[in-house]
Write an enzyme that holds these catalytic residues in place. Structure first.
Site, PDB file in Angstrom:
ATOM      1  N   TYR A 118       0.815  -1.222   0.000  1.00 25.25           N
ATOM      2  CA  TYR A 118       0.000   0.000   0.000  1.00 25.25           C
ATOM      3  C   TYR A 118       0.846   1.268   0.000  1.00 25.25           C
ATOM      4  O   TYR A 118       0.530   2.220   0.701  1.00 25.25           O
ATOM      5  CB  TYR A 118      -0.950   0.005   1.212  1.00 25.25           C
ATOM      6  N   TYR A 140     -14.628  -4.520   3.143  1.00 26.31           N
ATOM      7  CA  TYR A 140     -13.254  -4.931   2.841  1.00 26.31           C
ATOM      8  C   TYR A 140     -13.038  -6.310   3.453  1.00 26.31           C
ATOM      9  O   TYR A 140     -13.236  -6.508   4.651  1.00 26.31           O
ATOM     10  CB  TYR A 140     -12.219  -3.958   3.410  1.00 26.31           C
TER      11      TYR A 140
HETATM   12  C1  PLP Z   1      -7.462  -7.110   7.383  1.00 28.77           C
HETATM   13  C2  PLP Z   1      -8.753  -7.709   7.022  1.00 28.77           C
HETATM   14  C3  PLP Z   1      -8.833  -8.789   6.139  1.00 28.77           C
HETATM   15  C4  PLP Z   1      -7.625  -9.339   5.422  1.00 28.77           C
HETATM   16  O1  PLP Z   1      -6.679  -9.878   6.287  1.00 28.77           O
HETATM   17  P1  PLP Z   1      -5.153 -10.026   5.796  1.00 28.77           P
HETATM   18  O2  PLP Z   1      -4.502 -10.818   6.874  1.00 28.77           O
HETATM   19  O3  PLP Z   1      -4.622  -8.621   5.690  1.00 28.77           O
HETATM   20  O4  PLP Z   1      -5.157 -10.717   4.492  1.00 28.77           O
HETATM   21  C5  PLP Z   1     -10.069  -9.329   5.890  1.00 28.77           C
HETATM   22  N1  PLP Z   1     -11.171  -8.861   6.487  1.00 28.77           N
HETATM   23  C6  PLP Z   1     -11.137  -7.830   7.359  1.00 28.77           C
HETATM   24  C7  PLP Z   1     -12.395  -7.372   8.006  1.00 28.77           C
HETATM   25  C8  PLP Z   1      -9.936  -7.212   7.640  1.00 28.77           C
HETATM   26  O5  PLP Z   1      -9.905  -6.151   8.462  1.00 28.77           O
END
Ligand code: PLP
Length: 426
Positions: A17, A144
């Site tokens: 990022y 997300y």
């Molecule tokens: C951070 C996050 C993810 C992804 O996790 P990573 O370990 O970064 O791949 C998925 N869902 C939510 C709600 C998150 O905050």
């Protein structure tokens, strides 16, 4: 003089990022303790966002470090198909009873995105194995769920996904539930033909990367009840909200409808190692039991159920289930509440919201409402100069500290925010 970590980094590393052309050089971190991280010049930084939301008990916690070292002397890794080990079994035994919704099985992976991929595959194959054609997936606007392709597909389309949008699978996005939109959401689901919908995936109560957007448990409860009536599987992505972030142990404890699947990562190991967990109910698991090999869940990663990661998750669980942990979360919540009151007196701060240990708000510069990226860079730099690690999402600023943060350290974060608000007002 020998080169700094930061200088050497600039030649060989590509950061997540990060626009590498314009980003300031990274700070070389050499050590952590409690809510503090120390750079190579000996300066301390206050980790006010828990190192990307993963750290819950503080850095280099001795209990976690000891358990990790002990496990490393016993068994570091072994294939998890056909073989098993104590850390994985112990963790599953201890985790399942404290999760909402009668979870009965643990499937291990190694990060949040993979935990989501596994949940999506479980949901889709659950229907496939029963000869059903249910295949649509529902998600919320501003969601997300991670950065791999499946996880990106169920995430809101944004600048992050733009180069890949054509290749992401189709997902039906609906608004987050609110007191006044449940009939509209039901109508939207009706229009999609509920008996073609396999699952809904959602971040309960707080949408993290989408801007720390918060919504009411009562509205979520109504929507989930409706989805359940329609036979739609419920996938709770508690990767960020899990392990006490929203106050209760898990955000889904705020609703009475239990999820069919839960995704966990981030706080799972206390923020010390990469580990992902997808849990499911017995009903989901049973749909994969068959003499027919084609009904197997064909998924796994090299480091599935890594014993080191499982033992630090167990160590983190010891700390998490100690009543002192809930007291710290409550203490942080009370402090946030008082600070929110103080912030509300500033015209340049909007939409202040609070859920457990997370406090979020929007910064508005005079005359400009949604002045995003430049403001984010400016804010990031402002706090970095003051050695406070805060990383805004656009013009949304939020505090999500490790639970061990002291009142005094929280006070430093608050004062730096007040200073920032005052500077921006001029
Ligand atoms: C951070 C996050 C993810 C992804 O996790 P990573 O370990 O970064 O791949 C998925 N869902 C939510 C709600 C998150 O905050």
């Amino acid at each position: 003089m020998s080169e700094t970590l930061s200088e050497r980094d600039l030649r060989v590393i590509w950061h997540p990022y990060t626009q590498m052309q314009t980003a300031p050089p990274p700070v070389g971190i050499v050590r952590g303790a409690g809510a503090l991280l120390f750079d190579e010049a000996g300066n301390s930084y206050l980790d006010a966002t828990s190192s990307w939301w993963v750290n819950i008990h503080g850095h280099a916690h001795p209990h976690i470090a000891q358990q990790l070292a002990a496990q490393a002397m016993e068994l570091q890794h072994c294939i998890f198909a056909g073989y098993t080990h104590a850390p994985a079994v112990n963790l599953a035994e201890r985790l399942l009873p404290i999760l909402p919704g009668r979870q009965s099985r643990v499937f291990y992976s190694d990060n949040g995105s993979t935990a989501v991929e596994v949940a999506l595959k479980m949901a889709l194959q659950y229907w496939h194995n029963q000869g059903s054609t249910r295949h649509k997936i529902l998600a919320f606007h501003h969601a997300y769920h991670g950065d791999t392709f499946g996880a990106m597909s169920v995430s809101s389309r944004s600048v992050f996904t733009a180069p890949f949008n054509d290749l992401l699978f189709e997902v039906h996005f609906i608004d987050t539930p609110a007191a006044d939109n449940i009939p509209a959401l039901q109508a939207a689901i009706q229009a999609l033909q509920p008996d073609t919908i396999a699952a809904i995936i959602f971040e309960p109560l707080v949408q993290g990367a989408g801007g720390m957007r918060m919504y009411e448990a009562a509205a979520l409860e109504q929507l989930l009840q409706y989805c359940r009536q329609q036979g739609i599987l419920l996938i709770a992505d508690e990767i960020m909200t899990g392990f006490g972030r929203t106050g209760k142990n898990f955000a889904m404890e705020n609703v009475s409808t239990g999820p069919d699947m839960i995704c966990l990562s981030k706080g799972l190991t206390g923020g010390s190692m990469a580990l992902g967990v997808t849990t499911c109910t017995a009903a989901i698991y049973d749909a994969f039991l068959s003499d027919d090999k084609l009904k197997t869940l064909f998924h796994g990663h090299s480091f599935t159920a890594n014993p080191l990661a499982c033992s630090v998750a167990l160590a983190s669980l010891d700390l998490f289930l100690d009543p002192a942990c809930a007291q710290h979360r409550e203490r942080i919540h009370v402090q946030h509440k008082q600070f929110a009151q103080r912030l509300s007196e500033y015209k340049t701060v909007k939409n202040i919201r609070l859920q457990g240990t997370i406090l979020a708000f929007e910064m508005v510069t005079p005359g400009q409402d949604s002045y995003t990226n430049q403001l984010a860079d400016l804010l990031h730099r402002f706090f970095r100069e003051r050695r406070i690690m805060l990383r805004p999402l656009g013009n949304t600023l939020y505090i999500m500290p490790p639970y061990c943060i002291t009142d005094e350290e929280l006070g430093q974060v608050y004062e730096s925010i007040i200073e920032c608000v005052n500077v921006l007002m001029c």
